[in-house]
Motif scaffolding. Structure first.
Motif, PDB file in Angstrom:
ATOM      1  N   ALA A  37      -5.852  11.512  -1.525  1.00 39.10           N
ATOM      2  CA  ALA A  37      -4.702  11.069  -0.752  1.00 39.10           C
ATOM      3  C   ALA A  37      -5.139  10.621   0.647  1.00 39.10           C
ATOM      4  O   ALA A  37      -4.703   9.582   1.144  1.00 39.10           O
ATOM      5  CB  ALA A  37      -3.671  12.191  -0.663  1.00 39.10           C
ATOM      6  N   LEU A  38      -6.041  11.408   1.245  1.00 38.40           N
ATOM      7  CA  LEU A  38      -6.508  11.085   2.609  1.00 38.40           C
ATOM      8  C   LEU A  38      -7.166   9.705   2.653  1.00 38.40           C
ATOM      9  O   LEU A  38      -6.899   8.890   3.534  1.00 38.40           O
ATOM     10  CB  LEU A  38      -7.483  12.168   3.081  1.00 38.40           C
ATOM     11  N   THR A  43      -9.814   3.443   7.191  1.00 39.08           N
ATOM     12  CA  THR A  43     -10.042   2.054   7.612  1.00 39.08           C
ATOM     13  C   THR A  43     -11.350   1.516   7.064  1.00 39.08           C
ATOM     14  O   THR A  43     -11.686   0.361   7.248  1.00 39.08           O
ATOM     15  CB  THR A  43     -10.101   1.965   9.157  1.00 39.08           C
ATOM     16  N   GLU A  44     -12.082   2.348   6.351  1.00 42.27           N
ATOM     17  CA  GLU A  44     -13.407   1.957   5.900  1.00 42.27           C
ATOM     18  C   GLU A  44     -13.348   1.758   4.387  1.00 42.27           C
ATOM     19  O   GLU A  44     -12.811   2.603   3.679  1.00 42.27           O
ATOM     20  CB  GLU A  44     -14.396   3.060   6.301  1.00 42.27           C
ATOM     21  N   ASP A  45     -13.880   0.641   3.839  1.00 45.32           N
ATOM     22  CA  ASP A  45     -13.556   0.325   2.455  1.00 45.32           C
ATOM     23  C   ASP A  45     -14.720   0.436   1.474  1.00 45.32           C
ATOM     24  O   ASP A  45     -14.572   0.085   0.322  1.00 45.32           O
ATOM     25  CB  ASP A  45     -12.905  -1.055   2.371  1.00 45.32           C
ATOM     26  N   ARG A  46     -15.912   0.901   1.874  1.00 48.84           N
ATOM     27  CA  ARG A  46     -17.013   0.927   0.915  1.00 48.84           C
ATOM     28  C   ARG A  46     -17.476   2.334   0.554  1.00 48.84           C
ATOM     29  O   ARG A  46     -17.561   2.699  -0.605  1.00 48.84           O
ATOM     30  CB  ARG A  46     -18.192   0.125   1.439  1.00 48.84           C
ATOM     31  N   GLY A  54     -10.930   5.878  10.809  1.00 47.36           N
ATOM     32  CA  GLY A  54      -9.598   5.590  11.357  1.00 47.36           C
ATOM     33  C   GLY A  54      -8.576   5.596  10.241  1.00 47.36           C
ATOM     34  O   GLY A  54      -8.943   5.668   9.061  1.00 47.36           O
ATOM     35  N   LEU A  55      -7.297   5.605  10.561  1.00 50.86           N
ATOM     36  CA  LEU A  55      -6.240   5.631   9.540  1.00 50.86           C
ATOM     37  C   LEU A  55      -5.410   4.362   9.610  1.00 50.86           C
ATOM     38  O   LEU A  55      -5.135   3.848  10.695  1.00 50.86           O
ATOM     39  CB  LEU A  55      -5.348   6.846   9.748  1.00 50.86           C
ATOM     40  N   THR A  56      -5.023   3.844   8.423  1.00 50.41           N
ATOM     41  CA  THR A  56      -4.241   2.607   8.377  1.00 50.41           C
ATOM     42  C   THR A  56      -3.366   2.577   7.129  1.00 50.41           C
ATOM     43  O   THR A  56      -3.656   3.256   6.141  1.00 50.41           O
ATOM     44  CB  THR A  56      -5.176   1.387   8.349  1.00 50.41           C
ATOM     45  N   LEU A  57      -2.299   1.795   7.177  1.00 47.20           N
ATOM     46  CA  LEU A  57      -1.460   1.594   5.992  1.00 47.20           C
ATOM     47  C   LEU A  57      -1.808   0.274   5.297  1.00 47.20           C
ATOM     48  O   LEU A  57      -1.159  -0.130   4.343  1.00 47.20           O
ATOM     49  CB  LEU A  57       0.024   1.589   6.392  1.00 47.20           C
ATOM     50  N   PRO A 237     -17.078  -2.851  -6.104  1.00 51.00           N
ATOM     51  CA  PRO A 237     -17.416  -2.251  -4.823  1.00 51.00           C
ATOM     52  C   PRO A 237     -16.362  -2.508  -3.750  1.00 51.00           C
ATOM     53  O   PRO A 237     -16.271  -1.752  -2.789  1.00 51.00           O
ATOM     54  CB  PRO A 237     -18.730  -2.958  -4.446  1.00 51.00           C
ATOM     55  N   ARG A 238     -15.529  -3.533  -3.903  1.00 51.53           N
ATOM     56  CA  ARG A 238     -14.636  -3.913  -2.829  1.00 51.53           C
ATOM     57  C   ARG A 238     -13.336  -3.099  -2.849  1.00 51.53           C
ATOM     58  O   ARG A 238     -12.925  -2.612  -3.882  1.00 51.53           O
ATOM     59  CB  ARG A 238     -14.254  -5.396  -2.945  1.00 51.53           C
ATOM     60  N   GLU A 239     -12.752  -3.008  -1.714  1.00 47.67           N
ATOM     61  CA  GLU A 239     -11.402  -2.467  -1.572  1.00 47.67           C
ATOM     62  C   GLU A 239     -11.237  -1.124  -2.279  1.00 47.67           C
ATOM     63  O   GLU A 239     -10.261  -0.887  -2.974  1.00 47.67           O
ATOM     64  CB  GLU A 239     -10.363  -3.463  -2.106  1.00 47.67           C
ATOM     65  N   ARG A 240     -12.203  -0.246  -2.096  1.00 47.59           N
ATOM     66  CA  ARG A 240     -12.141   1.086  -2.694  1.00 47.59           C
ATOM     67  C   ARG A 240     -10.805   1.802  -2.460  1.00 47.59           C
ATOM     68  O   ARG A 240     -10.203   2.338  -3.382  1.00 47.59           O
ATOM     69  CB  ARG A 240     -13.270   1.961  -2.133  1.00 47.59           C
TER      70      ARG A 240
END
Lengths: 273, 340
Positions: A37-38, A43-46, A54-57, A237-240
């Motif tokens: 869930a976390l 903010t990091e995608d790999r 960082g946190l983002t929606l 690998p993208r957009e984990r």
């Protein structure tokens, strides 16, 4: 609600060791879910670096914009609904046939009904695939539904049979005695008694079908249910974090019916009357 | 007059157990009839066959002259009060009572009116909106009665109707059932293992043992003139003296029954009245019951007779203790000869 529990004698109170181990067990079971869930908000995608930088929606936007996710979600919901409906009808019929009557071969039939849930999914899947090929069917929506119904049926059957066995035979006799035909006895006396069992069994069956992957892999053909989508997404690998977003949605979709089922089947004074 | 119920050579076996062995029985309209017997004697099977919950292996069942052997329960003009009451827990009391009308398609308003009348009849007018679990045992019993009576059956069947009630309530319900039956004028058939209940309520009693009717008679006849050893001991717990012992006591080669309260208890040397049958024995035990006491006296190796002594009639048991020698005496006319 329980108010003020009486103090229990010392030998019944858990030791510190027991408490620590129990807590550790629960943490081990549930921490990974919170981690998933976390990382839906990272903010990091790999890589899954801890703590998240960082946190983002942002990933929710990305996930909701992707057609393949919606397609898989829709398919999974449809499959689960169809499998559950089938299981409710067949499971209830089976429960009525087997709850009270005794006849030759009853034990074997009961075992055959319950077996699919004990059988490893890979066997069920293989067997279904072989069957589908032999019959010359094209794997697709209905083959997935049939595969899922095998174990969904058991859940409904078990719930209904347990409830039916708690209904005194005299209720059915009283209903007949007062002039009710079979369908009236079912509608007015039995259905209200098994309603919550049906609901609970149905919800559990729905949740099982919704996240089933092994049997689905064998019976799905080119269709991608949500669990299969997850599985294939692992190798990209993208957009984990998109998978994490979907996972959060799936947790919510399955948790709600299971909690409802739990509350609905708690023994209440009326049912145990 | 056409009988309300008729069983013709009805037989029912469950596997190798014969529950009902070729029983024939006729019950008149308006009769209060008891099926009395210990558990497993066939009385409940008999009731279930009349209700239609079960079918006989052979024989026939007639209601009001019509053969209903193959008629399902919902098509018989018979209703049942179940031992566990079998009230539907998800319905209110009024809905339970109106159920028989509901399944017949009677409109809601009419159902409510009749259910209200029925609840008034069993003095539960205020309880219609409650659920069965909010009522006491005695109230549930009356709801079950109202529910069974709402279809105006020719015959009301009651399965151990008072079994689950405590003593005081049981006595009240006996009076109430009897009164209800007289007011409604319909046939009541009830199953019981309690001979007191059968004797006090029924017009006639069929005593069941091992799937057969041992004796069918009025309560008075059953009590005073039991025909078999089983009836003598089961109804009113009379002493049964077997043939060998009877031969020694009376000189006649026939078993007989003698009620405990009809035996005189005398001190060892005390003479009995003229013409009385008498014998000597030793007191085995003495049980004090308040208004009366009960002693058991061994008169020979295989025969022990129960003797009842009423406290008020000057027949206390002072002086009679376990182990003391006594004499027993009774009027020959009080001994009831039994069939083999």
């Amino acid at each position: 609600m329980r108010s003020e529990r009486p103090r229990r004698p010392s030998w019944e109170r858990p030791s510190l060791f027991t408490r620590v181990m129990a807590t550790a067990g629960l943490v081990f079971l549930h921490a990974p879910v919170w981690v998933i869930a976390l990382y839906a908000f990272t903010t990091e995608d790999r890589t899954y670096q801890f703590p998240p930088p960082g946190l983002t929606l942002h990933w929710f936007d990305v996930a909701f914009a992707r057609a393949d996710i919606w397609e898989s979600m829709r398919l999974s919901l449809l499959v689960a609904s169809a499998a559950t409906l089938l299981a409710i009808i067949l499971g209830t019929l089976a429960a009525f046939a087997l709850a009270r009557r005794t006849f030759g071969g009853k034990e074997s039939i009961t075992l055959l009904f319950v077996l699919p849930i004990a059988l490893p999914g890979i066997l069920t899947g293989l067997a279904l695939l072989a069957g589908i090929r032999t019959l010359g069917l094209e794997p697709g929506f209905w083959t997935i539904v049939a595969g899922h119904a095998t174990f969904c049926l058991v859940i409904v059957y078990n719930n209904v049979v347990a409830r039916l066995r708690r209904i005194p035979p005299s209720w059915v006799e009283a209903s007949m005695d007062l002039g009710a035909r079979g369908h009236q006895t079912f509608r007015y006396v039995l259905l209200p008694q098994i309603a919550t069992a049906l609901l609970a069994g149905g919800m559990l069956a729905f949740a099982l079908s919704f996240d089933e992957i092994i049997v689905t892999l064998f019976t799905a053909g080119h269709q991608r249910t949500l669990p299969i989508w997850f599985y294939s997404e692992l190798f990209r690998p993208r957009e984990r974090p998109v998978t994490n977003v979907v996972a959060v949605v799936v947790i919510l979709v399955t948790l709600v019916p299971i909690l409802l089922a739990y509350y609905l089947t708690r023994p209440d004074e009326r049912g145990s009357e | 007059m056409t009988p309300a119920i008729e069983l013709r050579a009805t037989r029912r076996a469950f596997g190798s157990v014969v529950a009902l062995d070729s029983v024939s029985l006729t019950i008149a309209p308006g009769e209060f009839f008891a099926l009395l017997g210990p558990s497993g004697s066939g009385k409940t099977t008999c009731l279930r066959l009349i209700a239609g919950f079960d079918q006989p292996d052979s024989g026939a069942i007639l209601l009001d002259g019509a053969d209903v052997t193959n008629t399902p329960p919902f098509a018989r003009n018979v209703n049942t009060v179940f031992q566990d009451y079998a009230l539907f827990p998800h319905m209110t009391v009024a809905e339970n009572v109106a159920y028989g009308l509901r399944v017949r398609g009677i409109a809601r308003a009419e159902r409510a009116r009749q259910a209200g009348d029925m609840l008034d009849l069993v003095r539960l007018g205020e309880f219609g909106a409650r659920r069965p679990h909010q009522l006491s045992g005695g109230q549930r019993q009356r709801v079950a009665l109202a529910r069974a009576l709402i279809n105006r059956p020719q015959v009301l069947l009651l399965d151990e109707p008072l079994g689950a009630l405590d003593l005081k309530l049981r006595e009240e319900m006996q009076v109430e059932l009897k009164g209800l039956q007289q007011r409604l004028g319909i046939t009541f058939v009830f199953v019981t293992h309690d001979q007191g209940e059968a004797l006090s309520m029924a017009d006639r009693v069929a005593v069941f043992s091992q799937g057969r009717i041992e004796q069918l008679d009025t309560p008075r006849e059953l009590y005073n003139r039991p025909q078999t050893a089983f009836v003598a001991s089961f109804v009113g717990s009379a002493n049964v003296v077997e043939r060998a012992a009877a031969q020694k006591l009376t000189g006649q080669d026939r078993a007989f029954a003698i009620r405990p309260e009809l035996i005189d208890l005398l001190a060892a040397g005390e003479p009995a009245a003229d013409g009385y049958v008498q014998c000597a024995g030793e007191i085995v035990d003495v049980l004090y019951h308040g208004a009366s006491s009960r002693l058991r006296v061994q008169v020979d190796e295989r025969t022990t007779l129960a003797v009842a002594r009423s406290e008020s009639a000057g027949g206390g048991v002072q002086g009679f203790t376990t182990g003391s020698r006594v004499r027993l005496a009774w009027r020959p006319g009080h001994a009831v000869p039994l069939r083999d």
